[in-house]
Design a protein around this motif. Structure first.
Motif, PDB file in Angstrom:
ATOM      1  N   GLU A  17       0.810  -1.216   0.000  1.00  0.00           N
ATOM      2  CA  GLU A  17       0.000   0.000   0.000  1.00  0.00           C
ATOM      3  C   GLU A  17       0.844   1.267   0.000  1.00  0.00           C
ATOM      4  OE1 GLU A  17      -0.767  -1.716   4.102  1.00  0.00           O
ATOM      5  OE2 GLU A  17       0.762  -2.107   2.613  1.00  0.00           O
ATOM      6  N   LYS A  21      -1.838   4.165  -0.257  1.00  0.00           N
ATOM      7  CA  LYS A  21      -3.134   4.042  -0.940  1.00  0.00           C
ATOM      8  C   LYS A  21      -4.054   3.306   0.041  1.00  0.00           C
ATOM      9  CE  LYS A  21      -5.200   2.502  -5.302  1.00  0.00           C
ATOM     10  NZ  LYS A  21      -5.614   3.857  -5.716  1.00  0.00           N
ATOM     11  N   LYS A  22      -4.863   4.070   0.727  1.00  0.00           N
ATOM     12  CA  LYS A  22      -5.646   3.549   1.847  1.00  0.00           C
ATOM     13  C   LYS A  22      -6.897   2.823   1.348  1.00  0.00           C
ATOM     14  CE  LYS A  22      -7.675   5.206   6.196  1.00  0.00           C
ATOM     15  NZ  LYS A  22      -7.832   6.411   7.050  1.00  0.00           N
ATOM     16  N   ARG A  23      -7.103   1.592   1.872  1.00  0.00           N
ATOM     17  CA  ARG A  23      -8.252   0.792   1.454  1.00  0.00           C
ATOM     18  C   ARG A  23      -9.147   0.369   2.618  1.00  0.00           C
ATOM     19  NH1 ARG A  23      -7.633  -3.872  -0.080  1.00  0.00           N
ATOM     20  NH2 ARG A  23      -5.517  -4.300   0.660  1.00  0.00           N
ATOM     21  N   TYR A  24      -8.640   0.405   3.852  1.00  0.00           N
ATOM     22  CA  TYR A  24      -9.441  -0.074   4.976  1.00  0.00           C
ATOM     23  C   TYR A  24      -9.093   0.693   6.249  1.00  0.00           C
ATOM     24  CZ  TYR A  24      -5.184  -2.926   5.578  1.00  0.00           C
ATOM     25  OH  TYR A  24      -3.885  -3.363   5.708  1.00  0.00           O
ATOM     26  N   GLN A  83      -5.432   1.295   8.515  1.00  0.00           N
ATOM     27  CA  GLN A  83      -4.320   0.875   7.663  1.00  0.00           C
ATOM     28  C   GLN A  83      -3.056   1.697   7.918  1.00  0.00           C
ATOM     29  OE1 GLN A  83      -5.417   0.621   3.540  1.00  0.00           O
ATOM     30  NE2 GLN A  83      -3.645  -0.627   2.991  1.00  0.00           N
ATOM     31  N   ASP A  89      -2.154  10.339   2.932  1.00  0.00           N
ATOM     32  CA  ASP A  89      -2.794   9.720   1.768  1.00  0.00           C
ATOM     33  C   ASP A  89      -1.936   9.895   0.528  1.00  0.00           C
ATOM     34  OD1 ASP A  89      -5.508   8.817   2.753  1.00  0.00           O
ATOM     35  OD2 ASP A  89      -5.602  10.925   3.340  1.00  0.00           O
TER      36      ASP A  89
END
Length: 480
Positions: free
Chosen positions: A340, A361-364, A367, A391
């Protein structure tokens, strides 16, 4: 072709307008260091002092003090290439069957070219001193309250007592007398680890201090390479060609054949003395602390060697640029373990161990904290005091952009993590105890409803495409 030695590096820097020769006589005590600091603070060139008081050996300083100089020395524009080569090696498939092996031969042969090659002799064996003494070298005293003269850019070669893996590390050395110096290898460094293992076995560890080598080998000594990776092999990976080595004369170690000077000896764990003070890269004097003694047993050198040195103090000085190469070259490895991660920066003013900024690259939810914890468990990053996670839309190399993210996306109570009683850099002047302090993690990513952010996320202010295109197309008309 990679640069092979210090003399070749000097010529390459001079041809590129990145080096000045000083013919005026200079003193290795305080004067040379002050000249080098002033030149670095003004973004000046590398300096070769050709007339050093009391010595017939010239001094080279600030050789790695700009991105351009490092690009010349390492033979590349993009330093991420180094880490990418390691990543590619880890992903290489081992072929099965004759046909598969034949197809892989070109690739495998290239790998063989990066391994070090042991030879009988080389330029560094031209002179073998029968009565070795530190006094034969123009070793600098860099600050007036320093405890004495210090070797600051010696590549200290040791070998793991159990596995035999070779290491190079840069540890300062305080000269005590003709044949004794203090080895400032901090507890967390690999050389100190080798020393501790040998101490448990009841013996002294052999060491060789290399002064002046090809730029890739110098970089390899400074770089925090993965545990178990031979530093001479890493030098070959960096320059895409294996280095040549020779055996020392008084200790059982190999050193670069093209080195300028090699100091041979051993570190005695029973001879512990107070080392320091020393004006360090934190901008403070390191206080007196106990370190083991290096006993000089031999010197090999060229007939006309160059003494390569560096000076440190409050950033930004030469070490900042080497740190930038480390930052860039290890980004592919960080991404390998933390996919990420988009980018990574260690601001020079934070002396690198002080602070790092990571974009993801934040997805959850959570993180950012996951990345912090992972990096705090990775090699020398374990010593980093502050992590700031942002971010992917934030430029980690623009401190103003980072500050904007902290002040608009971080809530102190929710997004600040403090971990007490953790390993710290030995040189950290703020930690309450030597080698033990706390960590600070700042999650400056945009929070989501899953993370308890109950408000509507505000829209970023951005110019619309129509206006942008209009102004772009007419910019020259404005005459601004």
């Amino acid at each position: 072709m990679p640069i092979e030695d210090t003399s070749e590096f000097v010529l390459a820097l001079e041809n590129a307008g990145e080096l000045k020769r000083v013919k005026t006589q200079v003193d290795s005590e305080l004067e040379v260091a002050e000249i080098l600091r002033r030149v670095m603070y003004s973004n000046g060139p590398a300096v070769l002092f050709e007339n050093v008081k009391g010595f017939d050996i010239p001094i080279l300083g600030n050789a790695f003090g700009s991105v351009k100089r490092l690009q010349i020395g390492l033979g590349m524009e993009n330093f991420e290439e180094i880490g990418q080569r390691i990543v590619e090696m880890t992903k290489m498939d081992i072929p099965s069957g004759i046909l598969g092996k034949l197809k892989k031969l070109p690739e495998l042969s290239k790998m063989g070219e990066i391994f070090p090659k042991l030879e009988d002799d080389g330029p560094v064996t031209e002179v073998v001193e029968k009565s070795p003494s530190f006094s034969s070298l123009p070793i600098l005293k860099t600050w007036h309250k320093d405890a004495g003269r210090f070797i600051t850019l010696g590549l200290v070669a040791t070998r793991h007592p159990d596995t035999g893996v070779r290491n190079l590390g840069v540890y300062r050395m305080q000269i005590l007398d003709e044949t004794h110096a203090l080895m400032h290898w901090q507890k967390h460094k690999r050389g100190a680890h080798h020393h501790d293992i040998q101490k448990e076995k009841g013996g002294k560890i052999e060491a060789a201090v290399i002064i002046g080598a090809d730029p890739a080998t110098v970089f390899s000594a400074i770089a925090p390479v993965p545990e178990g990776l031979d530093k001479y092999l890493f030098a070959g990976i960096t320059r895409k060609k294996g280095i040549r080595t020779v055996k020392c004369r008084t200790v059982d170690l190999e050193v670069p054949a093209n080195a300028e000077i090699v100091l041979e000896g051993y570190v005695d764990p029973s001879d512990i003395r107070g080392e320091g003070p020393f004006g360090d890269h934190t901008g403070y004097y390191t206080p007196v602390e106990p370190y083991p003694t290096f006993i000089l047993t031999g010197i090999m050198r060229r007939k006309k060697p160059i003494y390569v040195t560096t000076v440190v103090g409050k950033p930004v000085l030469e070490d900042a640029y080497v740190g930038k190469v480390i930052e860039r070259s290890f980004l592919p490895l960080i991404r390998m373990f933390h996919p990420e991660v988009v980018d990574f920066a260690m601001p020079a003013s934070g002396w690198f161990q002080g602070m790092a900024i990571i974009s993801i690259k934040k997805r959850y939810p959570g993180q950012a904290k996951k990345v912090m914890m992972g990096l705090w468990g990775t090699g020398q990053l374990a010593l980093t005091k502050i992590f700031i996670v942002v971010d992917e839309d934030i430029n980690v190399h623009d401190i103003n952009d980072v500050i904007w993210a902290i002040t608009t996306r971080m809530d102190a109570a929710r997004d600040v993590t403090i971990i007490n009683n953790t390993p710290t850099d030995t040189l950290d002047p703020a930690s309450p105890l030597v080698n033990l302090g706390s960590k600070l993690g700042i999650d400056a990513t945009q929070k989501t409803a899953e993370e308890g952010f109950a408000r509507e996320i505000q829209e970023k202010v951005m110019v619309d495409d129509g206006t942008k295109h209009l102004v772009d197309s007419r910019w020259k008309e404005y005459g601004i």
